[in-house]
Motif scaffolding. Structure first.
Motif, mmCIF file in Angstrom:
data_model
loop_
_atom_site.group_PDB
_atom_site.id
_atom_site.type_symbol
_atom_site.label_atom_id
_atom_site.label_comp_id
_atom_site.label_asym_id
_atom_site.label_seq_id
_atom_site.Cartn_x
_atom_site.Cartn_y
_atom_site.Cartn_z
ATOM 1 N N ASP A 84 52.320 -37.748 34.384
ATOM 2 C CA ASP A 84 51.448 -37.391 35.502
ATOM 3 C C ASP A 84 50.657 -36.122 35.226
ATOM 4 O OD1 ASP A 84 51.800 -39.480 37.258
ATOM 5 O OD2 ASP A 84 53.724 -38.677 37.971
ATOM 6 N N PHE A 85 51.331 -35.153 34.627
ATOM 7 C CA PHE A 85 50.612 -33.916 34.309
ATOM 8 C C PHE A 85 49.510 -34.177 33.289
ATOM 9 C CE2 PHE A 85 54.015 -31.166 36.197
ATOM 10 C CZ PHE A 85 53.164 -30.414 36.975
ATOM 11 N N CYS A 86 49.842 -34.965 32.274
ATOM 12 C CA CYS A 86 48.836 -35.294 31.253
ATOM 13 C C CYS A 86 47.622 -35.945 31.905
ATOM 14 C CB CYS A 86 49.415 -36.282 30.246
ATOM 15 S SG CYS A 86 50.321 -35.495 28.944
ATOM 16 N N GLU A 87 47.901 -36.891 32.783
ATOM 17 C CA GLU A 87 46.786 -37.601 33.424
ATOM 18 C C GLU A 87 45.971 -36.673 34.313
ATOM 19 O OE1 GLU A 87 48.701 -41.002 35.107
ATOM 20 O OE2 GLU A 87 48.221 -42.235 33.351
ATOM 21 N N SER A 88 46.649 -35.790 35.043
ATOM 22 C CA SER A 88 45.950 -34.853 35.933
ATOM 23 C C SER A 88 45.007 -33.957 35.133
ATOM 24 C CB SER A 88 46.939 -33.975 36.690
ATOM 25 O OG SER A 88 47.786 -34.761 37.478
ATOM 26 N N VAL A 89 45.480 -33.494 33.992
ATOM 27 C CA VAL A 89 44.637 -32.598 33.187
ATOM 28 C C VAL A 89 43.502 -33.387 32.542
ATOM 29 C CG1 VAL A 89 44.587 -31.047 31.207
ATOM 30 C CG2 VAL A 89 46.532 -31.010 32.755
ATOM 31 N N LEU A 90 43.843 -34.557 32.020
ATOM 32 C CA LEU A 90 42.826 -35.348 31.321
ATOM 33 C C LEU A 90 41.658 -35.716 32.231
ATOM 34 C CD1 LEU A 90 44.594 -37.847 28.929
ATOM 35 C CD2 LEU A 90 42.751 -36.254 28.388
ATOM 36 N N CYS A 91 41.943 -36.155 33.450
ATOM 37 C CA CYS A 91 40.829 -36.563 34.315
ATOM 38 C C CYS A 91 39.940 -35.374 34.647
ATOM 39 C CB CYS A 91 41.325 -37.282 35.560
ATOM 40 S SG CYS A 91 42.361 -36.305 36.629
ATOM 41 N N ARG A 92 40.540 -34.194 34.736
ATOM 42 C CA ARG A 92 39.730 -32.999 35.011
ATOM 43 C C ARG A 92 38.801 -32.688 33.829
ATOM 44 N NH1 ARG A 92 43.700 -32.823 38.519
ATOM 45 N NH2 ARG A 92 43.540 -31.549 40.390
ATOM 46 N N LEU A 93 39.361 -32.779 32.635
ATOM 47 C CA LEU A 93 38.552 -32.501 31.442
ATOM 48 C C LEU A 93 37.435 -33.538 31.300
ATOM 49 C CD1 LEU A 93 41.171 -31.582 28.694
ATOM 50 C CD2 LEU A 93 39.779 -30.043 30.065
ATOM 51 N N ARG A 94 37.812 -34.808 31.519
ATOM 52 C CA ARG A 94 36.824 -35.867 31.315
ATOM 53 C C ARG A 94 35.734 -35.835 32.379
ATOM 54 N NH1 ARG A 94 41.402 -40.215 29.563
ATOM 55 N NH2 ARG A 94 41.319 -39.701 27.329
ATOM 56 N N PHE A 95 36.110 -35.411 33.597
ATOM 57 C CA PHE A 95 35.090 -35.258 34.633
ATOM 58 C C PHE A 95 34.063 -34.221 34.199
ATOM 59 C CE2 PHE A 95 33.808 -32.377 38.095
ATOM 60 C CZ PHE A 95 32.893 -33.207 38.716
ATOM 61 N N ARG A 96 34.567 -33.099 33.714
ATOM 62 C CA ARG A 96 33.669 -32.019 33.277
ATOM 63 C C ARG A 96 32.756 -32.498 32.149
ATOM 64 N NH1 ARG A 96 33.599 -27.417 36.209
ATOM 65 N NH2 ARG A 96 31.491 -28.026 35.707
ATOM 66 N N THR A 115 28.572 -42.667 36.173
ATOM 67 C CA THR A 115 29.580 -43.643 36.602
ATOM 68 C C THR A 115 30.969 -43.201 36.119
ATOM 69 O OG1 THR A 115 27.868 -45.275 36.213
ATOM 70 C CG2 THR A 115 30.068 -46.118 36.641
ATOM 71 N N ARG A 116 31.015 -42.757 34.881
ATOM 72 C CA ARG A 116 32.265 -42.287 34.303
ATOM 73 C C ARG A 116 32.790 -41.076 35.079
ATOM 74 N NH1 ARG A 116 34.676 -41.790 28.948
ATOM 75 N NH2 ARG A 116 36.803 -41.235 29.528
ATOM 76 N N ALA A 117 31.875 -40.141 35.357
ATOM 77 C CA ALA A 117 32.275 -38.920 36.074
ATOM 78 C C ALA A 117 32.823 -39.270 37.452
ATOM 79 C CB ALA A 117 31.081 -37.974 36.197
ATOM 80 N N LEU A 118 32.213 -40.266 38.101
ATOM 81 C CA LEU A 118 32.687 -40.667 39.430
ATOM 82 C C LEU A 118 34.098 -41.247 39.346
ATOM 83 C CD1 LEU A 118 29.427 -42.126 40.998
ATOM 84 C CD2 LEU A 118 30.844 -40.328 41.998
ATOM 85 N N THR A 119 34.342 -42.024 38.295
ATOM 86 C CA THR A 119 35.683 -42.594 38.108
ATOM 87 C C THR A 119 36.705 -41.484 37.910
ATOM 88 O OG1 THR A 119 34.531 -44.330 36.907
ATOM 89 C CG2 THR A 119 36.934 -44.392 36.834
ATOM 90 N N GLU A 120 36.336 -40.532 37.049
ATOM 91 C CA GLU A 120 37.257 -39.426 36.764
ATOM 92 C C GLU A 120 37.485 -38.573 38.009
ATOM 93 O OE1 GLU A 120 38.971 -39.352 34.144
ATOM 94 O OE2 GLU A 120 37.830 -40.757 32.899
ATOM 95 N N LEU A 121 36.404 -38.405 38.798
ATOM 96 C CA LEU A 121 36.515 -37.601 40.015
ATOM 97 C C LEU A 121 37.490 -38.270 40.986
ATOM 98 C CD1 LEU A 121 35.297 -34.996 41.248
ATOM 99 C CD2 LEU A 121 33.697 -36.445 42.477
ATOM 100 N N ALA A 122 37.432 -39.603 41.031
ATOM 101 C CA ALA A 122 38.366 -40.333 41.900
ATOM 102 C C ALA A 122 39.799 -40.099 41.426
ATOM 103 C CB ALA A 122 38.023 -41.817 41.892
ATOM 104 N N ALA A 123 39.979 -40.053 40.083
ATOM 105 C CA ALA A 123 41.314 -39.792 39.538
ATOM 106 C C ALA A 123 41.773 -38.378 39.878
ATOM 107 C CB ALA A 123 41.300 -40.001 38.034
#
Lengths: 275, 753
Positions: free
Chosen positions: B239-251, B277-285
């Protein structure tokens, strides 16, 4: 600048009592402290002593106080002067403390100032108020103010402002354009009688020109020098503008804007409906 | 000596003892032959001379100076009186306020708070109090040992720099919209274009980590390369990995999108859309991760407006270190957007950017203007509006393709085989081009400012037309064909007709915008709808004339190949040498039908007000200091200075709305009928929209919304009319007006008093 301002006490004001509230015109320095205390308490933005003196020293006859049993419960601070081609009044600060709102005190204070401005030859009066200040907006609306502009995030709390403007009737075109001349209500209390006193709930409109960050940006708008001209203009009875001069002045390209002529020249037939 | 205005303090002035002392003892060095003299005594004497209320000041001491003055030592005004907190970044860092090695939860909090700061900055607050209240941002090099934090801060800085550059270039902001001033803070740093490399490296190792966790969870053999876990509990690692990854990928996606949008001619639009579109997906995550993060560390005292997903305060933020950089104004702290507001802000920003990227590159000017109006309906923030403006006007060219003047020539050529290329026309079109550019720029600004600036555009446009008319009138007289203009306006003149149509359009937009900004009060509704109706009708007149010319041009081309004899709709052409259009129907485009709907609603409203007033359901109060005449004059002063739509006086208004000969019942009926025909036209508009396949998606979406809203307005007002009529005459009902269903068209709300 360079002229010494005559002592404000010269304009002797005798208090008038109405509904237990005494209305007095600004008289001298001794009244400055209660006015400042009242405004500082009610409005969030701090004003420097210079701001108060700018208004009150130059336009003492445009400052009124409302008192109840010796306590100052409301005040209004205004100015007037030449603005481009018009002679314009400006309401800077208006405060009525909470327990005294809804009694028509603010309307009375504004009315008194408007009368002085009208008699001094003002063409119009402006002010700014928060879009959320329903009480102030209703009050000014009842007096004939129109919301001329909206100012985006005008106040530092992020709230927009309206610039309200009241146009005084022009004697020369009132007769020619009015189909039925309206009977001008000269009663100062008309508004109060009509029951606009329920609108004063949040009545403390911020002085727009004095939010500090704003000062910087509106420099161009309000950099009205404290000039000799100001001193002359505030003489009662001074009439600065002539309608036709204004019209010509407005048009930078030297064309005459005569709307009647234009109407005749371009009387177009317009299709009324589609089908 | 110049005593005049006010005096600070209590009226007594003193020269400080220290100054006296230094004056008495100091010897002044002689520089540049300047002779220095001791003025203490003179000043003292002058001070003693001053009375209460007097001030020594320069000639330029005005209201501005009076207002800008600060009273030193007054804590309400003097920011320096607040001595709490750290004074410098160095002091803060030394005191351990920004530790480099943080737990993973703490790093996520920093990321979230920083994102909230960024959104707050976009919303108009100073950089120093938002993004650079982050101590890590102020000393970015310090964070190098913490690769994750470093990468995140670096890409944030690069993004902020991109955003600021775009806003400055677009130049459509006021000081209230955005603070461009950087306070000398380290926003533009060399090497930030390589921020992606740093980020990618971190992202890659995290992705590996995540794969490792997943592999471990599914019982697969652990990968040979062991990565250090983010924290101690293996259960939470994924969960932590995913939380950090979506933040990085959103940026990363946001940064990519902004970079692609900078490409000229909208060439990067397609790629930008992919990243959006990708950023929106990551933002949702990112949004979804809030559940996990806040559950991990429940707050002792839950606060509504926290700036992080976990709800915990972030480490390493301190507003006070930049205190000295702020303007000399009274101290004021700002509210950073909450976590939820932050996510909503970025979601809207991405959606708005997406709508900009979807803009087709071959839009005609008319559609382009409509596009901007419809785009603005969702109240996009400055960042998106700046990007739109940069796309629309690149290097002084429309969408970077051609100058507005060339585009006008092309638009006019569509209607006329031989557009005049004489000097007069050329000059006129050049002026039109300049004004159109100004118009487009203006329409990208915030609505309040936009309306004020539109006033200026209208004035200039009016003047241009007036001058052109004057020179044309002269040449008409010479050739003996005068009198044409009186009957038809400029409908037979392609060039002037085009300009007049555009001016009418700007006027209607100007009036409609007043409703959106809530500038009109109920006692002005009647006059505003009346003037709006007049402007809409004039606009319609020009639009139909243009349509007719287009058909005529087509007919000349096809030369009697179509023998249908259907009856011509619209206005018959008077005179002229080209064969009149008789055998083809004028096409009702969605834009013409929309106008017709607006016209019906205006008329319905005017008659409804007349009926309700005559029936004493609404009472108009007189004002003390002026009359309706002054309010009318004030409201339409600007429109009285232009030639089209023909200026209408207060007398015209009174005459048109008096309705002397109709009974109350008839007034109700007429109003009812107008709302009925509005409904009919709304239906037609709905059909026309669905039958127009090549419609810009933003415009189409807005028309669908419009149609639904207008239908509701027409229906509700018809019902209100029925109720009011059935109640019988007199003050037995209270009628108020609301804009709950449409931003520009009110519905009557009927209540028992």
């Amino acid at each position: 600048m360079g002229e010494e301002v005559p002592p404000a006490a010269a304009a002797e004001a005798i208090g008038e009592v109405s509904n237990g509230i005494t209305y007095t015109s600004y008289r001298d320095e001794t009244q400055l402290a209660p006015i400042m205390a009242l405004i500082d308490k009610e409005l969030s933005e701090p004003y420097s002593i210079f701001t108060y003196r700018y208004f009150i020293t130059l336009w003492p006859h445009l400052c009124f106080m409302a008192s109840h049993e010796g306590e100052c419960v409301g005040t209004i601070v205004c100015k007037m002067g030449q603005h481009r081609s018009t002679f314009r009044g400006y309401i800077a600060m208006l405060v009525v403390i909470k327990p005294y709102r809804g009694k028509g005190i603010a309307t009375e204070l504004v009315t008194r100032c408007l009368q002085v401005m009208r008699e001094s030859g003002c063409d119009e009066v402006t002010l700014e108020a928060e879009v959320t200040n329903k009480g102030a907006l209703a009050l000014y609306g009842n007096l004939g103010f129109v919301r001329a502009k909206r100012l985006h995030r005008y106040y530092l709390n992020g709230v927009d402002a309206y610039r309200l403007k009241l146009l005084f009737p022009r004697p020369q075109d009132a007769s020619s354009l009015m189909p039925e001349p309206h009977a001008q209500s000269s009663s100062m209390n008309a508004c109060q009688e009509e029951g606009c006193h329920d609108h004063h709930d949040h009545l403390d409109h911020h002085d727009p020109e004095s939010t500090y960050g704003r000062n910087m940006s509106l420099n161009h708008l309000y950099l009205e020098a404290l000039s000799l001209q100001d001193q002359q203009l505030r003489q009662p009875g001074y009439n600065s503008t002539n309608y036709h001069d204004v019209q010509h002045h407005d048009c930078a390209h030297g064309c005459s804007h005569d709307s009647d002529l234009k109407g005749q020249r371009l009387n177009m037939g317009i299709t009324q409906t589609l089908s | 000596m110049d005593p005049g205005l006010g005096l600070a303090g209590n009226g007594t002035s003193q020269v400080s003892p220290m100054a006296q002392q230094s004056a008495a003892t100091a010897t002044f060095p002689v520089v540049d032959q300047t002779k220095w003299a001791d003025a203490t005594g003179f000043l003292k004497a002058a001070c003693d001379d001053l009375g209460v209320g007097e001030l020594i000041h320069g000639e330029n001491f005005s209201l501005f100076e009076a207002m800008s003055a600060l009273e030193i030592m007054d804590p309400k005004m003097d920011a320096g009186m607040n001595t709490t907190g750290y004074k410098t970044v160095e002091e803060a860092v030394e005191s351990g306020a920004a530790p480099i090695f943080l737990t993973i939860s703490q790093i996520i909090d920093v990321m979230d708070h920083l994102l909230a700061c960024e959104a707050t900055w976009h919303k108009g607050h100073s950089l120093a109090q938002t993004v650079f209240s982050c101590l890590y941002m102020l000393k970015l090099d310090r964070t190098t040992p913490n690769a994750l934090l470093h990468a995140y801060c670096k890409i944030t800085r690069a993004t902020c720099s991109l955003v600021r550059t775009a806003i400055v270039l677009s130049d459509i902001h006021e000081e209230e919209d955005f603070v461009t001033f950087g306070f000398g803070l380290p926003l533009d740093a060399e090497g930030d274009n390589k921020c992606l490399a740093t980020l990618n490296a971190v992202e890659e190792s995290l992705a590996r980590q995540l794969r490792g966790c997943k592999g471990a969870a599914s019982g697969k053999k652990k990968s040979t390369e062991e990565v250090e876990p983010l924290q101690d509990d293996p259960e939470l690692e994924e969960d932590f990995c995913e939380s950090v990854l979506c933040r990085l990928r959103f940026r990363k996606s946001l940064y990519h999108a902004l970079v692609y949008m900078e490409k000229p001619l909208g060439r990067g639009s397609e790629m930008a859309q992919k990243h959006i579109t990708r950023a929106l997906t990551e933002l949702a995550a990112v949004r979804a991760s809030s559940g996990f993060l806040s559950a991990r560390r429940p707050l002792k005292d839950p606060v509504e407006s926290t700036c992080t997903a976990s709800g915990q305060p972030a480490v390493g933020f301190d507003e006070s270190v930049n205190r000295r950089l702020l303007a000399p104004t009274p101290p004021r702290s700002i509210d950073i957007l909450s976590w939820n507001e932050t996510l909503n802000y970025f979601e809207q920003l991405l959606n708005d950017l997406n709508r900009i990227c979807s803009l087709s590159s071959d839009l005609e000017l008319e559609d382009l203007l409509q596009y901007i109006v419809d785009f603005q309906k969702s109240q996009p923030d400055l960042v998106a509006r700046a990007r739109l403006q940069l796309l629309l006007l690149q290097d002084g060219k429309l969408l970077g393709r051609e100058t507005v003047t060339d585009s006008l020539y092309r638009a006019i050529k569509l209607q006329n085989e031989r557009p005049a290329r004489d000097t007069e026309t050329y000059n006129f079109l050049t002026q039109c081009g300049r004004l159109t550019m100004q118009l487009i720029r203006t329409m990208c600004t915030n609505p309040a400012w936009q309306r004020r600036k539109l006033g200026r555009v209208i004035q200039e446009w009016g003047l241009l037309l007036e001058q052109a008319e004057f020179s044309r009138e002269t040449s008409f007289r010479k050739s003996g064909v005068g009198g044409q203009l009186e009957k038809t306006g400029w409908t037979d003149d392609v060039v002037m007709g085009w300009a007049a149509e555009l001016l009418c359009w700007v006027v209607t937009h100007f009036l409609l915008l007043g409703f959106e900004l809530e500038l009109y009060s109920p006692n002005e509704y009647c006059m505003v709808y009346w003037y709006l109706d007049h402007a809409l009708m004039t606009l319609m007149h020009y639009k139909l004339a243009k349509e007719r010319r287009r058909l005529e041009a087509e007919l000349v081309k096809s030369n009697d190949t179509s023998p249908e004899s259907a009856k011509k709709k619209g206005k018959k052409k008077k005179g002229g040498t080209i064969k009149p259009v008789v055998n083809k129907e004028i096409r009702f485009t969605p834009s013409v039908l929309l106008l017709q709907c607006y016209i019906n609603l205006c008329k319905g409203f005017i008659w409804m007000l007349a009926a309700l007033t005559a029936d004493r359901k609404i009472i108009h109060r007189e004002t003390i200091f002026n009359t309706e005449l002054e309010r009318f004059t004030q409201r339409f002063e600007l429109l009285h200075k232009i030639v089209v739509p023909e200026p209408m006086t207060y007398l015209d208004f009174r005459e048109a709305t008096r309705h002397r000969h109709q009974s109350v019942k008839e007034l109700y009926q007429v109003a009812y009928d107008h709302f009925m025909s509005a409904q009919q036209h709304i239906q037609e508009l709905s059909q026309a929209v669905s039958k127009t396949p090549k419609m810009e998606s933003v415009i189409k979406a807005q028309r669908v919304v419009d149609i639904r809203q207008m239908e509701q307005v027409a229906l509700r007002n018809r019902i209100a009319l029925q109720i009011a009529h059935q109640a019988g005459p007199g003050e037995n009902l209270r009628v108020t007006f609301e804009f709950s269903l449409h931003p520009c068209f009110a519905v009557a709300v009927v209540k028992k008093p």
